[in-house]
Design an enzyme around this catalytic site. Structure first.
Site, PDB file in Angstrom:
ATOM      1  N   ASP A  12      -0.359  11.849   0.770  1.00 48.54           N
ATOM      2  CA  ASP A  12       0.022  10.965  -0.327  1.00 48.54           C
ATOM      3  C   ASP A  12       0.656  11.745  -1.476  1.00 48.54           C
ATOM      4  O   ASP A  12       1.624  11.283  -2.098  1.00 48.54           O
ATOM      5  CB  ASP A  12      -1.205  10.199  -0.828  1.00 48.54           C
ATOM      6  CG  ASP A  12      -1.617   9.092   0.126  1.00 48.54           C
ATOM      7  OD1 ASP A  12      -0.751   8.633   0.890  1.00 48.54           O
ATOM      8  OD2 ASP A  12      -2.793   8.701   0.122  1.00 48.54           O
ATOM      9  N   GLU A  32      -9.932   4.972   0.451  1.00 48.53           N
ATOM     10  CA  GLU A  32      -9.123   3.819   0.831  1.00 48.53           C
ATOM     11  C   GLU A  32      -9.341   2.646  -0.113  1.00 48.53           C
ATOM     12  O   GLU A  32      -8.414   1.858  -0.353  1.00 48.53           O
ATOM     13  CB  GLU A  32      -9.429   3.406   2.273  1.00 48.53           C
ATOM     14  CG  GLU A  32      -9.150   4.494   3.308  1.00 48.53           C
ATOM     15  CD  GLU A  32      -7.714   4.986   3.253  1.00 48.53           C
ATOM     16  OE1 GLU A  32      -6.819   4.217   2.846  1.00 48.53           O
ATOM     17  OE2 GLU A  32      -7.473   6.152   3.620  1.00 48.53           O
TER      18      GLU A  32
END
Length: 426
Positions: free
Chosen positions: A245, A165
């Site tokens: 993603d 992240e």
């Protein structure tokens, strides 16, 4: 021979009703006062018989509400609820970009529930943002049960999530004219995952028009978590966390090449034969009939875009390794950070943004070393990436074995404007 009796006369009101129905059915009486309406998300797919004059021939576009409209809708749904006067609905509306009216109504209802659960007597602004966060991420484990903050979570797993992240948040903030980071979270509620929420740009919501620079930046941002994993954990440390993603980045790259005609090798050539919402994987259009050579060229360009996007994300993390390390450490300690906190940390660490939003020139050479840019930049990337590659057998991994976690010989960072605070959602 039997004789058929004459038909009974119909009442006068029945004859009038039948005549009126026949008149309405012929489509030429415009004084009936009846208006027929319909709704669709794909007007281009409607049959021409439905949209010809006299039928559904008037089209009214109802776009998503803008920031001013969202703030007004939030105030409407705040009626009948105890809401603190300090709530800034304009600020909430900016963070709720892309919300429909129904979603905003549900947001206020959910915020009221959050306020009750915390024992409050009125809905605070923090309750609204908490409800918004809960809407983006369901705090549950893989088996669906709710997780408590007291649940044990392996430190190695939490570190890996923080690195992933942190890479997404860092690269997203480095990209020029990209979406604004609202919040980044690591292992919320003890769950072994996280998220980095970026607020969509208003002009994209209003017009649906996206530039090549934004689309290429979107690919880079989607590949940033994977790049962070590869740098810190090595090829063997890559996980399925990046699957979503990568899928999103692939959809963008495919649309950019095969639908928008923005490919650099194929040029202005659309290869799609059906209409769909741009950038939406759930409305993926079908590929038109192509020759083998054209299909192979399109697939090669999509793959090249994804590899270049990953290379540019890697280059940004390497060139700002100190800022990446500081952000990952802060996220690991605090578990969640606002966009303003992340930008302040990056400014304090002297992070340098990318010079432009394009990914042309970035890639990997035959030895797997980052390529692209001037000689100083290439040298810095090469040295830094060599230090961030998987540790040799028997040596320590600085991220998981107590080392300082800094790459050697970073050299000259990427060229570009100095990084400063970016106005936007906090």
């Amino acid at each position: 021979r039997s004789v058929r009796p004459p038909p009974l006369p119909l009442p006068a009101d029945s004859v009038q009703t039948i005549n009126q129905l026949l008149t309405e059915m012929d489509g030429f009486d415009d004084n009936t006062g009846v208006v027929v309406m319909a709704a669709t998300n794909r007007p281009a797919s409607l049959d021409a018989a439905l949209t010809r004059p006299g039928r559904f021939d008037r089209m009214v576009v109802l776009p998503l509400p803008d920031a001013v409209g969202r703030a007004a809708i939030l105030r409407v749904h705040a009626r009948g609820k105890r809401v603190e006067r300090a709530v800034d609905f304009d600020r909430v509306a900016r963070a709720a970009a892309g919300f429909t009216g129904a979603m905003l109504m549900n947001l206020m209802n959910s915020a009221a529930i959050v306020a009750v659960r915390r024992g409050g007597t009125a809905v605070a602004e923090a309750d609204i943002f908490q409800a918004m966060e809960d809407g983006f991420y369901n705090k549950g484990g893989a088996d669906g049960r709710a997780l408590d903050t007291d649940d044990a979570l392996a430190p190695r797993t939490k570190k890996a999530v923080a690195l992933y992240e942190a890479g997404r948040a860092l690269v997203g903030c480095l990209l020029p004219r990209y979406e604004e980071l609202a919040k980044v979270v690591c292992c919320p509620g003890g769950a072994p995952t996280g998220f980095a929420h970026f607020v969509p740009l208003e002009e994209h919501l209003e017009t649906g028009v996206m530039t090549r620079g934004y689309l290429e930046s979107l690919i880079v941002a989607r590949m940033a978590g994977r790049a962070a994993e590869k740098l810190t954990l090595g090829d063997g440390g890559l996980s399925t966390a990046s699957a979503g993603d990568v899928m999103a980045a692939t959809s963008v790259a495919r649309d950019l090449v095969t639908r928008a005609g923005l490919g650099r090798s194929l040029g202005p050539l659309s290869l799609m034969d059906t209409d769909a919402v741009f950038g939406r994987a759930d409305t993926e259009p079908s590929i038109a009939g192509l020759g083998t050579a054209t299909a192979a060229a399109a697939a090669a360009e999509v793959e090249a875009l994804l590899e270049a996007g990953e290379a540019k994300a890697t280059a940004g993390i390497v060139a700002n390794w100190g800022a990446f390390h500081a952000l990952a450490a802060a996220l690991l300690e605090r578990e969640e950070m606002s966009g303003a906190d992340v930008r302040a940390l990056l400014a304090a660490e002297g992070a340098t943004p990318y010079a432009d939003p394009f990914i042309a020139g970035f890639g990997w050479d035959e030895k797997g070393v980052l390529a692209g840019g001037d000689e100083a930049t290439v040298a810095a990337r090469t040295a830094a990436f060599a230090g961030g590659a998987p540790a040799p057998p028997g040596s320590a991994n600085p991220w998981f074995d107590g080392g300082v976690g800094r790459l050697p010989d970073l050299g000259t960072p990427l060229s570009g404007p100095s990084f400063g605070a970016v106005p936007g959602v906090e």
